[in-house]
Design an enzyme around this catalytic site. Structure first.
Site, PDB file in Angstrom:
ATOM      1  N   THR A  83       1.377  -0.818   0.391  1.00  0.00           N
ATOM      2  CA  THR A  83       0.044   0.209   0.074  1.00  0.00           C
ATOM      3  C   THR A  83       0.917   1.397   0.273  1.00  0.00           C
ATOM      4  OG1 THR A  83      -1.126  -1.361   1.503  1.00  0.00           O
ATOM      5  CG2 THR A  83      -2.060   1.020   0.580  1.00  0.00           C
ATOM      6  N   ARG A 124       7.930  -3.038   2.236  1.00  0.00           N
ATOM      7  CA  ARG A 124       7.858  -2.617   3.743  1.00  0.00           C
ATOM      8  C   ARG A 124       8.638  -4.072   3.980  1.00  0.00           C
ATOM      9  NH1 ARG A 124       3.239   0.691   7.277  1.00  0.00           N
ATOM     10  NH2 ARG A 124       3.967   2.599   4.894  1.00  0.00           N
ATOM     11  N   SER A 150       6.861   3.406   8.622  1.00  0.00           N
ATOM     12  CA  SER A 150       5.799   4.313   9.056  1.00  0.00           C
ATOM     13  C   SER A 150       5.383   4.526  10.384  1.00  0.00           C
ATOM     14  CB  SER A 150       4.219   4.139   8.124  1.00  0.00           C
ATOM     15  OG  SER A 150       3.461   4.933   9.087  1.00  0.00           O
ATOM     16  N   HIS A 151       4.110   3.316  10.769  1.00  0.00           N
ATOM     17  CA  HIS A 151       3.549   3.594  12.021  1.00  0.00           C
ATOM     18  C   HIS A 151       4.215   1.734  12.376  1.00  0.00           C
ATOM     19  CE1 HIS A 151       1.046   1.541   9.333  1.00  0.00           C
ATOM     20  NE2 HIS A 151       0.717   0.921   9.895  1.00  0.00           N
ATOM     21  N   ASP A 165       2.625   8.941  14.223  1.00  0.00           N
ATOM     22  CA  ASP A 165       3.315   8.232  13.747  1.00  0.00           C
ATOM     23  C   ASP A 165       4.678   7.989  13.661  1.00  0.00           C
ATOM     24  OD1 ASP A 165       2.639   9.033  11.298  1.00  0.00           O
ATOM     25  OD2 ASP A 165       2.672   7.008  10.208  1.00  0.00           O
ATOM     26  N   ASP A 171       6.535   8.242  10.783  1.00  0.00           N
ATOM     27  CA  ASP A 171       6.927   9.256   9.621  1.00  0.00           C
ATOM     28  C   ASP A 171       5.836  10.660   9.672  1.00  0.00           C
ATOM     29  OD1 ASP A 171       4.645   7.677   9.018  1.00  0.00           O
ATOM     30  OD2 ASP A 171       5.622   7.773   6.344  1.00  0.00           O
ATOM     31  N   ASP A 199       2.402  11.379   9.348  1.00  0.00           N
ATOM     32  CA  ASP A 199       1.341  11.408   8.172  1.00  0.00           C
ATOM     33  C   ASP A 199       0.352  10.736   9.019  1.00  0.00           C
ATOM     34  OD1 ASP A 199       1.732   8.293   8.091  1.00  0.00           O
ATOM     35  OD2 ASP A 199       2.128   9.011   6.097  1.00  0.00           O
ATOM     36  N   ARG A 200       0.246  10.606   9.975  1.00  0.00           N
ATOM     37  CA  ARG A 200      -1.052   9.741  10.621  1.00  0.00           C
ATOM     38  C   ARG A 200      -1.079  10.581  12.015  1.00  0.00           C
ATOM     39  NH1 ARG A 200      -1.936   2.979  10.382  1.00  0.00           N
ATOM     40  NH2 ARG A 200      -0.975   3.188   8.445  1.00  0.00           N
ATOM     41  N   THR A 234      -8.181   1.655  -0.640  1.00  0.00           N
ATOM     42  CA  THR A 234      -7.067   2.629   0.153  1.00  0.00           C
ATOM     43  C   THR A 234      -5.949   2.659   0.325  1.00  0.00           C
ATOM     44  OG1 THR A 234      -8.418   0.783   1.657  1.00  0.00           O
ATOM     45  CG2 THR A 234      -5.880   1.528   2.410  1.00  0.00           C
ATOM     46  N   GLU A 241      -8.306   9.271   5.005  1.00  0.00           N
ATOM     47  CA  GLU A 241      -8.356   7.256   5.145  1.00  0.00           C
ATOM     48  C   GLU A 241      -8.818   7.258   7.215  1.00  0.00           C
ATOM     49  OE1 GLU A 241      -5.725   4.511   2.510  1.00  0.00           O
ATOM     50  OE2 GLU A 241      -4.731   5.871   3.813  1.00  0.00           O
ATOM     51  N   SER A 248      -7.159   5.067   8.543  1.00  0.00           N
ATOM     52  CA  SER A 248      -6.744   4.781   9.316  1.00  0.00           C
ATOM     53  C   SER A 248      -5.896   5.546  10.229  1.00  0.00           C
ATOM     54  CB  SER A 248      -5.643   4.034   8.178  1.00  0.00           C
ATOM     55  OG  SER A 248      -5.163   4.562   7.326  1.00  0.00           O
ATOM     56  N   LYS A 293      -1.185  12.687   3.146  1.00  0.00           N
ATOM     57  CA  LYS A 293      -1.485  12.965   4.803  1.00  0.00           C
ATOM     58  C   LYS A 293      -0.496  13.286   5.070  1.00  0.00           C
ATOM     59  CE  LYS A 293      -0.601   8.107   5.813  1.00  0.00           C
ATOM     60  NZ  LYS A 293      -0.552   6.432   5.236  1.00  0.00           N
ATOM     61  N   ARG A 317      -8.267  -7.045   8.033  1.00  0.00           N
ATOM     62  CA  ARG A 317      -9.499  -6.317   8.107  1.00  0.00           C
ATOM     63  C   ARG A 317     -10.880  -6.033   8.279  1.00  0.00           C
ATOM     64  NH1 ARG A 317      -4.871  -3.081   9.534  1.00  0.00           N
ATOM     65  NH2 ARG A 317      -3.302  -2.317   7.814  1.00  0.00           N
TER      66      ARG A 317
HETATM   67  C1  VG1 Z   1      -3.184   1.500   5.658  1.00  0.00           C
HETATM   68  C2  VG1 Z   1      -4.038   1.784   5.800  1.00  0.00           C
HETATM   69  C3  VG1 Z   1      -4.213   2.571   4.695  1.00  0.00           C
HETATM   70  C4  VG1 Z   1      -2.567   3.557   4.528  1.00  0.00           C
HETATM   71  C5  VG1 Z   1      -0.871   2.847   4.848  1.00  0.00           C
HETATM   72  C6  VG1 Z   1      -0.384   3.638   4.735  1.00  0.00           C
HETATM   73  O1  VG1 Z   1      -2.807   0.076   4.751  1.00  0.00           O
HETATM   74  O2  VG1 Z   1      -4.878   1.207   6.030  1.00  0.00           O
HETATM   75  O3  VG1 Z   1      -5.238   3.952   4.534  1.00  0.00           O
HETATM   76  O4  VG1 Z   1      -2.896   4.405   3.531  1.00  0.00           O
HETATM   77  O5  VG1 Z   1      -1.628   2.035   5.371  1.00  0.00           O
HETATM   78  O6  VG1 Z   1      -0.192   4.620   6.367  1.00  0.00           O
HETATM   79  P1  VG1 Z   1      -2.569  -1.081   4.624  1.00  0.00           P
HETATM   80  O7  VG1 Z   1      -2.912  -1.493   3.302  1.00  0.00           O
HETATM   81  O8  VG1 Z   1      -2.304  -1.902   5.934  1.00  0.00           O
HETATM   82  O9  VG1 Z   1      -4.506  -1.018   5.430  1.00  0.00           O
HETATM   83  V1  VG1 Z   1       0.905   4.749   6.612  1.00  0.00           V
HETATM   84  O10 VG1 Z   1       1.621   5.943   7.845  1.00  0.00           O
HETATM   85  O11 VG1 Z   1       1.738   3.522   7.023  1.00  0.00           O
HETATM   86  O12 VG1 Z   1       1.879   5.491   5.250  1.00  0.00           O
HETATM   87 CO    CO Z   2       2.588   6.734   8.408  1.00  0.00          CO
END
Ligand code: VG1
Ligand code: CO
Length: 538
Positions: free
Chosen positions: A16, A20, A111-112, A273, A275, A277-278, A340, A359, A361, A372, A491
């Site tokens: 997504t 990673r 990210s998170h 989070d 990086d 963005d959340r 997503t 989103e 999330s 974001k 999910r």
């Molecule tokens: C998750 C979230 C999605 C978000 C993505 C990246 O993806 O559901 O809404 O854009 O993480 O966020 P997934 O495929 O695991 O549902 V971040 O803060 O990791 O850049």
């Molecule tokens: Co992030």
């Protein structure tokens, strides 16, 4: 310049949001080099171009920054702009790409996801509009990574990431910049800092948790130095390679201390989070659900300096609740439903069709960049709270009263065997035709499908974007996460609309319990995943 021979890896399939993997995988010889060279091979002519580079400070961040710099020089970039100490938040990179008209940017972050040697690492690539690389480019990069046989390297000493200014490696400039200033300036343009200062003067109390991610330096500068919140407002503000051993994930599970802190007399608490963005938003006695936050920001945008002219249109990812649609009906703007992942918003933003995106999330942002933006969302809330002089809880409740409440929750089943998860989704997919128009208990199925997105700007089509079962005033969605690094995460997204304000005070899980039971009945989820309860509920 050197051409180094290499062998492909076959697992460099971006999900997504970038590639990673476990940190240890990125430590394999040539693993990072291969992927970065694959990006450079696909992202367009490089000679003479500028690249933005930074990461969230997790373990391996600085090491991979040095590798990217040598590869960038080997590939003919004229300049790479790097955040001091190798730090840049995802939204800051997006801003810098736009500001410097760069070819793109590399963000080193998972990210998170947890960091450290035993945690995760990631590489994201953003294109010239500042947004995440679109799906077709990511697919091309993956294809390239399966064939790669060489990369180009400038064999030079490491660059100092500490001293601001320009250094030269091979024929390429490396400019180390203040990671924070440009971003903080942008925030100051968009928001009414004076109004927020007045609220502080009235005794408004706020706390921000940077979770030892990249936002610490940004938050100290914006909240404490520029806005004048007392020092100590920003907690866990030092970026750490392992985020202090915790998940830098701002949800109610991992940021629970923030929620508990509200008892100590705060008006507002927030977190971001790894990086940046959340965003997590908490008021006295109330957690603001991200889908509600999007709707509330849309309804109140006109109160904020940067958004006085109002909302043009809103885009939300499909699983995000329909709360914002109720605002759109009243305020007459259009809502676009995308798969997503932030990358799907870029085309709509570039075309000027929307200026707010969200989103479920914990991701919200506007047209000021193409990512974001955690601190942006928090400042947007601070600005609205300051000019309305209302509490978080009053604003949320007033919103529900006006538009109705969308009870909403996401149930995650983590660490499921990939095959088992795929089988469950496939079985559900095969039953969609039978499900249409059937009545189950009080629920009449209005629509049951596998979400397909047609991008009206570039005409691309994205399939298999989540199974959705729609009822009158309720929805359930099933999909497999594209950001995990261990097994699969299933999910389940649940939403139930309630117009009657006398029914707005229920506990979310209680209000959703008939729908939760039904989601298990329809999907056979617990049985096929062999789980009695979700791993994480948000
Ligand atoms: C998750 C979230 C999605 C978000 C993505 C990246 O993806 O559901 O809404 O854009 O993480 O966020 P997934 O495929 O695991 O549902 V971040 O803060 O990791 O850049
Ligand atoms: Co992030």
């Amino acid at each position: 310049m050197h051409t180094v021979k290499t062998q492909p890896f076959f697992d460099q399939n971006p999900g997504t949001s970038g590639l990673r993997k476990k940190t240890k995988i990125f430590e394999k010889k040539n693993y990072a080099e291969n992927f970065i060279q694959s990006i450079f091979d696909c992202a367009g002519p490089i000679r003479g171009k500028v690249l933005i580079l930074g990461g969230d400070g997790r373990y391996l961040n600085k090491k991979i920054i040095q590798k990217v710099l040598k590869l960038a020089a080997g590939n003919g970039f004229s300049k790479v702009i790097v955040g001091k100490d190798g730090l840049l938040s995802t939204p800051a990179v997006s801003n810098l790409i736009r500001k410097h008209k760069a070819m793109g940017g590399i963000i080193l972050s998972a990210s998170h996801n947890p960091g450290g040697h035993d945690g995760d690492f990631g590489i994201k690539y953003n294109v010239e509009n500042g947004g995440p690389a679109p799906d077709n480019l990511m697919r091309a990069i993956y294809d390239r990574s399966k064939k790669i046989s060489r990369y180009f390297l400038a064999k030079e000493e490491d660059v100092s990431l500490v001293t601001l200014g320009i250094q030269i490696i091979a024929a390429m400039q490396v400019e180390i910049i203040d990671s924070v200033r440009d971003y903080a300036d942008l925030m100051e343009e968009l928001f009414d800092f004076t109004a927020i200062r007045h609220a502080i003067g009235r005794g408004f109390r706020f706390r921000f948790d940077a979770m030892h991610g990249v936002t610490g330096p940004y938050a100290h500068e914006i909240f404490e130095r520029r806005l004048g919140f007392p020092s100590g407002t920003v907690v866990n503000g030092i970026p750490l390679a392992d985020f202090g051993g915790k998940n830098p994930d701002p949800n109610l599970v991992y940021a629970k201390e923030r929620y508990d802190m509200l008892d100590k007399g705060l008006d507002f608490a927030a977190a971001s989070d790894g990086d940046g963005d959340r965003n997590l938003l908490i008021g006295k006695g109330i957690f603001v659900n991200p889908s509600d936050s999007l709707a509330i920001l849309a309804a109140n945008a006109r109160l904020v300096k940067g958004y006085f002219s109002g909302i043009i249109g809103v885009a939300r990812s499909m699983p995000t609740s329909t709360a914002v649609n109720y605002v759109a009906d009243k305020h007459k703007f259009r809502v676009y439903e995308t798969p997503t992942g932030w990358k799907f918003f870029s085309n709509l933003l570039d075309a000027g069709l929307v200026n707010l995106c969200g989103e479920e999330s914990f991701g919200t942002s506007s047209s000021h960049i193409r990512e974001k933006d955690g601190l942006w969302a928090i400042l947007m809330w601070l600005n609205i709270l300051a000019v309305t002089n209302k509490s978080v809880s009053d604003l949320v409740r007033l919103h529900w009263y006006t538009y109705g409440r969308n009870y909403y929750s996401r149930h995650d089943y983590e660490g499921v065997e990939e095959e088992v998860a795929e089988r469950m989704i496939n079985n559900l997919r095969m039953r969609l035709t039978d499900l249409r128009k059937t009545r189950i208990g009080n629920f009449l199925v209005k629509k049951a499908d596998d979400f397909i997105y047609h991008d009206q700007i570039d005409n691309s089509v994205s399939v298999y974007q989540g199974i959705r079962i729609l009822f009158q005033g309720a929805r359930m969605i099933f999909r497999i996460s594209g950001t995990g690094t261990e097994g699969a995460t299933v999910r389940v997204y649940l939403e139930q609309y309630e117009a009657d304000s006398a029914q707005h005070d229920k506990d979310t899980q209680t209000a959703l319990s008939p729908l939760i039971r039904l989601s298990d009945e329809i999907s056979g989820l617990k049985l096929s995943l062999k789980r009695s309860r979700p791993t994480v509920i948000t």
